[in-house]
Design a protein around this motif. Structure first.
Motif, PDB file in Angstrom:
ATOM      1  N   GLU A  11      14.704  29.289  18.301  1.00  0.00           N
ATOM      2  CA  GLU A  11      14.468  28.370  19.070  1.00  0.00           C
ATOM      3  C   GLU A  11      13.814  27.086  18.320  1.00  0.00           C
ATOM      4  OE1 GLU A  11      10.459  27.932  22.463  1.00  0.00           O
ATOM      5  OE2 GLU A  11      11.309  30.484  21.513  1.00  0.00           O
ATOM      6  N   SER A  12      13.316  27.077  16.790  1.00  0.00           N
ATOM      7  CA  SER A  12      12.343  26.080  15.955  1.00  0.00           C
ATOM      8  C   SER A  12      13.873  24.788  15.510  1.00  0.00           C
ATOM      9  CB  SER A  12      12.135  27.052  14.532  1.00  0.00           C
ATOM     10  OG  SER A  12      11.448  25.864  14.512  1.00  0.00           O
ATOM     11  N   LEU A  13      15.308  25.879  15.523  1.00  0.00           N
ATOM     12  CA  LEU A  13      16.424  24.989  14.995  1.00  0.00           C
ATOM     13  C   LEU A  13      16.609  24.971  16.467  1.00  0.00           C
ATOM     14  CD1 LEU A  13      18.120  27.700  12.804  1.00  0.00           C
ATOM     15  CD2 LEU A  13      16.703  25.664  11.962  1.00  0.00           C
ATOM     16  N   TRP A  14      16.871  24.662  17.457  1.00  0.00           N
ATOM     17  CA  TRP A  14      16.815  24.204  18.619  1.00  0.00           C
ATOM     18  C   TRP A  14      16.199  22.890  19.409  1.00  0.00           C
ATOM     19  CZ3 TRP A  14      20.642  27.140  16.732  1.00  0.00           C
ATOM     20  CH2 TRP A  14      22.471  26.653  18.151  1.00  0.00           C
ATOM     21  N   ARG A  15      14.975  23.855  18.589  1.00  0.00           N
ATOM     22  CA  ARG A  15      14.128  22.754  19.299  1.00  0.00           C
ATOM     23  C   ARG A  15      14.438  21.154  19.107  1.00  0.00           C
ATOM     24  NH1 ARG A  15      11.235  23.882  23.644  1.00  0.00           N
ATOM     25  NH2 ARG A  15      10.422  26.325  23.998  1.00  0.00           N
ATOM     26  N   GLN A  16      14.377  21.459  17.787  1.00  0.00           N
ATOM     27  CA  GLN A  16      14.656  20.420  16.215  1.00  0.00           C
ATOM     28  C   GLN A  16      15.723  19.421  16.877  1.00  0.00           C
ATOM     29  OE1 GLN A  16      14.078  21.131  12.213  1.00  0.00           O
ATOM     30  NE2 GLN A  16      14.971  19.005  11.827  1.00  0.00           N
ATOM     31  N   LEU A  17      17.012  20.653  17.065  1.00  0.00           N
ATOM     32  CA  LEU A  17      18.376  19.669  17.510  1.00  0.00           C
ATOM     33  C   LEU A  17      18.134  19.019  18.710  1.00  0.00           C
ATOM     34  CD1 LEU A  17      21.266  19.944  17.360  1.00  0.00           C
ATOM     35  CD2 LEU A  17      21.354  21.632  18.593  1.00  0.00           C
ATOM     36  N   VAL A  18      17.270  19.709  19.895  1.00  0.00           N
ATOM     37  CA  VAL A  18      17.128  18.453  21.379  1.00  0.00           C
ATOM     38  C   VAL A  18      16.521  17.192  20.989  1.00  0.00           C
ATOM     39  CG1 VAL A  18      16.026  18.673  23.135  1.00  0.00           C
ATOM     40  CG2 VAL A  18      17.819  20.956  22.584  1.00  0.00           C
ATOM     41  N   GLU A  19      15.249  17.883  19.605  1.00  0.00           N
ATOM     42  CA  GLU A  19      14.175  16.690  19.950  1.00  0.00           C
ATOM     43  C   GLU A  19      15.124  15.224  19.145  1.00  0.00           C
ATOM     44  OE1 GLU A  19      11.523  15.729  21.602  1.00  0.00           O
ATOM     45  OE2 GLU A  19      11.390  18.061  22.546  1.00  0.00           O
ATOM     46  N   TRP A  20      16.180  15.493  18.281  1.00  0.00           N
ATOM     47  CA  TRP A  20      16.716  14.746  18.264  1.00  0.00           C
ATOM     48  C   TRP A  20      17.791  13.819  18.978  1.00  0.00           C
ATOM     49  CZ3 TRP A  20      22.213  14.294  17.738  1.00  0.00           C
ATOM     50  CH2 TRP A  20      22.610  13.491  16.689  1.00  0.00           C
ATOM     51  N   SER A  21      18.453  15.065  19.381  1.00  0.00           N
ATOM     52  CA  SER A  21      19.266  14.147  20.510  1.00  0.00           C
ATOM     53  C   SER A  21      18.540  13.815  21.867  1.00  0.00           C
ATOM     54  CB  SER A  21      19.903  15.298  21.831  1.00  0.00           C
ATOM     55  OG  SER A  21      20.895  16.445  20.241  1.00  0.00           O
ATOM     56  N   ILE A  22      17.686  14.138  22.020  1.00  0.00           N
ATOM     57  CA  ILE A  22      16.722  13.255  23.188  1.00  0.00           C
ATOM     58  C   ILE A  22      16.348  11.789  22.065  1.00  0.00           C
ATOM     59  CG2 ILE A  22      14.835  13.174  23.840  1.00  0.00           C
ATOM     60  CD1 ILE A  22      14.654  15.919  24.484  1.00  0.00           C
ATOM     61  N   ALA A  23      15.691  11.333  21.186  1.00  0.00           N
ATOM     62  CA  ALA A  23      15.801  10.778  20.407  1.00  0.00           C
ATOM     63  C   ALA A  23      17.040   9.435  20.193  1.00  0.00           C
ATOM     64  CB  ALA A  23      15.124  10.955  19.510  1.00  0.00           C
ATOM     65  N   ARG A  24      17.975   9.903  20.144  1.00  0.00           N
ATOM     66  CA  ARG A  24      18.811   9.192  20.020  1.00  0.00           C
ATOM     67  C   ARG A  24      19.236   8.995  21.601  1.00  0.00           C
ATOM     68  NH1 ARG A  24      24.380  10.904  16.958  1.00  0.00           N
ATOM     69  NH2 ARG A  24      25.971  10.272  18.278  1.00  0.00           N
ATOM     70  N   GLU A  25      19.233   9.297  22.368  1.00  0.00           N
ATOM     71  CA  GLU A  25      19.504   9.542  23.890  1.00  0.00           C
ATOM     72  C   GLU A  25      18.672   7.988  24.041  1.00  0.00           C
ATOM     73  OE1 GLU A  25      19.006  12.519  27.169  1.00  0.00           O
ATOM     74  OE2 GLU A  25      20.836  13.376  25.987  1.00  0.00           O
ATOM     75  N   ALA A  26      17.214   7.951  24.416  1.00  0.00           N
ATOM     76  CA  ALA A  26      16.163   7.262  24.621  1.00  0.00           C
ATOM     77  C   ALA A  26      17.002   5.972  23.829  1.00  0.00           C
ATOM     78  CB  ALA A  26      14.816   7.614  23.915  1.00  0.00           C
ATOM     79  N   ARG A  27      16.569   5.902  22.859  1.00  0.00           N
ATOM     80  CA  ARG A  27      16.816   4.929  21.377  1.00  0.00           C
ATOM     81  C   ARG A  27      17.913   3.806  22.709  1.00  0.00           C
ATOM     82  NH1 ARG A  27      16.284   8.033  17.211  1.00  0.00           N
ATOM     83  NH2 ARG A  27      19.331   8.342  17.373  1.00  0.00           N
ATOM     84  N   ARG A  39      29.336  18.120  19.108  1.00  0.00           N
ATOM     85  CA  ARG A  39      27.773  18.061  20.087  1.00  0.00           C
ATOM     86  C   ARG A  39      27.232  16.836  20.527  1.00  0.00           C
ATOM     87  NH1 ARG A  39      22.634  18.763  20.716  1.00  0.00           N
ATOM     88  NH2 ARG A  39      21.794  20.778  22.850  1.00  0.00           N
ATOM     89  N   ALA A  40      27.391  16.653  19.071  1.00  0.00           N
ATOM     90  CA  ALA A  40      26.822  15.021  18.893  1.00  0.00           C
ATOM     91  C   ALA A  40      27.559  13.967  20.449  1.00  0.00           C
ATOM     92  CB  ALA A  40      26.382  14.017  18.073  1.00  0.00           C
ATOM     93  N   GLY A  41      29.297  14.468  20.016  1.00  0.00           N
ATOM     94  CA  GLY A  41      29.977  13.225  20.624  1.00  0.00           C
ATOM     95  C   GLY A  41      29.677  13.459  22.931  1.00  0.00           C
ATOM     96  N   TYR A  42      28.689  14.684  22.588  1.00  0.00           N
ATOM     97  CA  TYR A  42      28.537  14.628  24.073  1.00  0.00           C
ATOM     98  C   TYR A  42      27.538  14.201  24.423  1.00  0.00           C
ATOM     99  CZ  TYR A  42      32.220  18.398  24.692  1.00  0.00           C
ATOM    100  OH  TYR A  42      33.755  18.702  24.472  1.00  0.00           O
ATOM    101  N   ILE A  43      26.577  14.291  23.743  1.00  0.00           N
ATOM    102  CA  ILE A  43      25.228  13.645  23.989  1.00  0.00           C
ATOM    103  C   ILE A  43      25.717  12.472  24.096  1.00  0.00           C
ATOM    104  CG2 ILE A  43      23.252  12.632  22.017  1.00  0.00           C
ATOM    105  CD1 ILE A  43      22.983  15.866  23.540  1.00  0.00           C
ATOM    106  N   ASP A  44      26.508  11.762  22.854  1.00  0.00           N
ATOM    107  CA  ASP A  44      27.147   9.743  23.541  1.00  0.00           C
ATOM    108  C   ASP A  44      27.452  10.488  24.852  1.00  0.00           C
ATOM    109  OD1 ASP A  44      26.183   9.359  20.706  1.00  0.00           O
ATOM    110  OD2 ASP A  44      28.639   9.692  20.418  1.00  0.00           O
ATOM    111  N   ARG A  45      27.845  11.144  25.194  1.00  0.00           N
ATOM    112  CA  ARG A  45      28.499  11.469  26.935  1.00  0.00           C
ATOM    113  C   ARG A  45      27.373  11.062  27.611  1.00  0.00           C
ATOM    114  NH1 ARG A  45      31.169   8.859  30.842  1.00  0.00           N
ATOM    115  NH2 ARG A  45      31.514  10.156  32.184  1.00  0.00           N
ATOM    116  N   ALA A  46      26.374  12.156  27.407  1.00  0.00           N
ATOM    117  CA  ALA A  46      25.305  11.985  27.941  1.00  0.00           C
ATOM    118  C   ALA A  46      24.193  11.222  28.014  1.00  0.00           C
ATOM    119  CB  ALA A  46      23.804  13.499  27.561  1.00  0.00           C
ATOM    120  N   ILE A  47      23.877   9.988  27.062  1.00  0.00           N
ATOM    121  CA  ILE A  47      24.141   8.917  27.189  1.00  0.00           C
ATOM    122  C   ILE A  47      24.406   8.022  28.100  1.00  0.00           C
ATOM    123  CG2 ILE A  47      23.118   6.943  25.525  1.00  0.00           C
ATOM    124  CD1 ILE A  47      23.304   8.437  23.661  1.00  0.00           C
ATOM    125  N   ALA A  48      25.027   7.794  28.753  1.00  0.00           N
ATOM    126  CA  ALA A  48      26.113   6.893  29.290  1.00  0.00           C
ATOM    127  C   ALA A  48      26.321   7.276  30.756  1.00  0.00           C
ATOM    128  CB  ALA A  48      27.924   7.429  29.003  1.00  0.00           C
TER     129      ALA A  48
END
Length: 101
Positions: free
Chosen positions: A80-96, A34-43
């Motif tokens: 939902e709790s787990l996914w919100r944490q996962l999504v927030e981590w993903s957004i922070a990764r993108e935002a950096r 999933r993190a690999g797809y987040i990396d692609r989303a960043i691009a």
């Protein structure tokens, strides 16, 4: 590689723990994928000048996770709790990377 066994076929705690450990490894591999797809989303977001956080998409992802959890007989509030944490981590990764705060 550990053979897959349903919970009812685990005769003792070591066998049960072995299956839980196997699942944990599988979950971690899926999260890494999933993190690999987040990396692609960043691009893609960088190329299109899109923000890291797209609120409607966040809610769509969480709603999808809740629906999937319910269908699988899993507590949707937990998911939902787990996914919100996962999504927030993903957004922070993108935002950096795309320099958003």
């Amino acid at each position: 590689m550990t053979d897959r066994h349903p919970p009812q076929d685990c005769a003792d705690m070591p066998a049960l723990r072995q299956q839980i450990d196997r699942l944990d490894r599988d979950l971690i591999a899926l999260l890494a994928e999933r993190a690999g797809y987040i990396d692609r989303a960043i691009a893609l977001k960088t190329a299109n000048n899109w923000p890291a956080r797209i609120p409607a998409r966040v809610e769509e992802v969480v709603a999808n996770a809740r629906t999937t959890a319910s269908a699988a007989g899993l507590d949707p509030d937990l998911v939902e709790s787990l996914w919100r944490q996962l999504v927030e981590w993903s957004i922070a990764r993108e935002a950096r990377v795309i320099r958003e705060e």
